[in-house]
Design a protein around this motif. Structure first.
Motif, PDB file in Angstrom:
ATOM      1  N   GLU A  78       0.833  -1.344  -0.104  1.00  0.00           N
ATOM      2  CA  GLU A  78       0.086  -0.055   0.021  1.00  0.00           C
ATOM      3  C   GLU A  78       0.619   1.159   0.023  1.00  0.00           C
ATOM      4  O   GLU A  78       1.822   1.426   0.845  1.00  0.00           O
ATOM      5  N   ALA A  79       0.555   2.164  -0.837  1.00  0.00           N
ATOM      6  CA  ALA A  79       1.246   3.427  -0.907  1.00  0.00           C
ATOM      7  C   ALA A  79       0.923   4.480   0.204  1.00  0.00           C
ATOM      8  O   ALA A  79      -0.222   4.341   0.636  1.00  0.00           O
ATOM      9  N   LYS A  80       1.812   5.075   0.688  1.00  0.00           N
ATOM     10  CA  LYS A  80       1.595   6.021   1.770  1.00  0.00           C
ATOM     11  C   LYS A  80       2.446   7.277   1.593  1.00  0.00           C
ATOM     12  O   LYS A  80       3.543   7.213   1.376  1.00  0.00           O
ATOM     13  N   ALA A  81       1.942   8.371   1.651  1.00  0.00           N
ATOM     14  CA  ALA A  81       2.550   9.545   1.422  1.00  0.00           C
ATOM     15  C   ALA A  81       3.203  10.024   2.607  1.00  0.00           C
ATOM     16  O   ALA A  81       2.713   9.978   3.771  1.00  0.00           O
ATOM     17  N   SER A  82       4.381  10.736   2.425  1.00  0.00           N
ATOM     18  CA  SER A  82       5.046  11.433   3.581  1.00  0.00           C
ATOM     19  C   SER A  82       4.234  12.442   4.454  1.00  0.00           C
ATOM     20  O   SER A  82       3.614  13.105   3.971  1.00  0.00           O
ATOM     21  N   GLU A  83       4.399  12.299   5.656  1.00  0.00           N
ATOM     22  CA  GLU A  83       4.069  13.386   6.589  1.00  0.00           C
ATOM     23  C   GLU A  83       4.852  14.387   7.083  1.00  0.00           C
ATOM     24  O   GLU A  83       4.783  15.086   7.868  1.00  0.00           O
ATOM     25  N   ASP A  84       6.030  14.163   6.434  1.00  0.00           N
ATOM     26  CA  ASP A  84       7.050  15.056   6.769  1.00  0.00           C
ATOM     27  C   ASP A  84       6.847  16.489   6.471  1.00  0.00           C
ATOM     28  O   ASP A  84       6.992  16.834   4.973  1.00  0.00           O
ATOM     29  N   PRO A  85       6.960  17.321   7.311  1.00  0.00           N
ATOM     30  CA  PRO A  85       6.631  18.916   6.887  1.00  0.00           C
ATOM     31  C   PRO A  85       7.771  19.465   6.244  1.00  0.00           C
ATOM     32  O   PRO A  85       7.833  20.709   5.428  1.00  0.00           O
ATOM     33  N   ASN A  86       9.124  18.729   6.225  1.00  0.00           N
ATOM     34  CA  ASN A  86      10.469  19.447   5.631  1.00  0.00           C
ATOM     35  C   ASN A  86      10.577  18.996   4.536  1.00  0.00           C
ATOM     36  O   ASN A  86      11.519  18.951   4.040  1.00  0.00           O
TER      37      ASN A  86
END
Length: 217
Positions: A78-86
């Motif tokens: 499953e694909a998961k987008a990064s939650e890193d604000p940087n």
């Protein structure tokens, strides 16, 4: 709590020209017998098709994330987008996780209105400002044909692009601008809307000023 001052706004204006037909789905509430099965989104006031800012921004973000490795995959694939604000994507498009690392989007993408100043372009379309395109899917087991009809904005139609990039104190202005340019290049070599793998949604984007118009305060 740290504060950040808004230094400037960079306004990007230009045009989105369709090189192939575009389908961004709207409501099917007004479905007519013998008409298309899938309608495009239209302004309910003047019945003119438009490109929702959410569709345009969402596609730009997805392409930037894929191109810069901001997508990871779980053991289940499953694909998961990064939650890193940087991350590159997070700095421009923001992150909303409900946690302490939330970051507002720096890019505002307006709805793109269709340019209808040359009505002769649409004299031969079978629907107001659009065309209907019938496609047939073939069941690979039974060989049964299943026709369906899509409404599309035809190739050659032009939409008015308007985006605003907010630059805050201490941010990498050039990096944000470079990511906007990257998103535009990626979109031109991908597709907008649905059915892109079948030829829909190829666009050409022309900016009035590639660096945008800077508004300071």
């Amino acid at each position: 709590m740290a504060t950040s001052k808004l230094l400037k706004k960079i306004v990007y204006t230009g045009t989105i020209t369709l090189k192939t037909g575009l389908h961004i789905g709207g409501t099917n509430a007004a479905l007519n017998i013998g008409g298309p099965d899938k309608f495009v989104v239209r302004n309910p006031v003047n019945n003119v098709p438009y490109i929702p800012g959410s569709s345009l921004k969402g596609k730009m973000r997805a392409l930037v994330e894929i191109a810069n490795g901001c997508i990871t995959y779980t053991n289940r694939g499953e694909a998961k987008a990064s939650e890193d604000p940087n991350s590159i994507s997070g700095r421009l498009f923001g992150v909303a996780t409900g946690k302490d690392n939330n970051r507002p989007s720096r890019l505002i993408v307006r709805d793109a209105e269709m340019d209808i100043s040359h009505p002769e372009m649409f004299e031969n379309t079978d629907l107001p400002y659009t065309e209907s395109k019938t496609e047939v899917t073939i069941d690979r087991v039974t060989a049964k044909a299943n026709p369906r009809t899509f409404e599309r904005v035809p190739a050659g139609a032009v939409f008015k692009l308007n985006m605003v990039l907010n630059i805050f104190e201490g941010e990498d202005e050039q990096g944000l601008k470079d990511t906007v340019k990257q998103a535009i290049r990626l979109l031109e070599n991908d597709y907008l809307g649905g059915n892109g793998s079948r030829g829909y949604g190829q666009v050409k984007i022309m900016l009035d000023n590639p660096e945008g118009e800077t508004l300071t305060f």
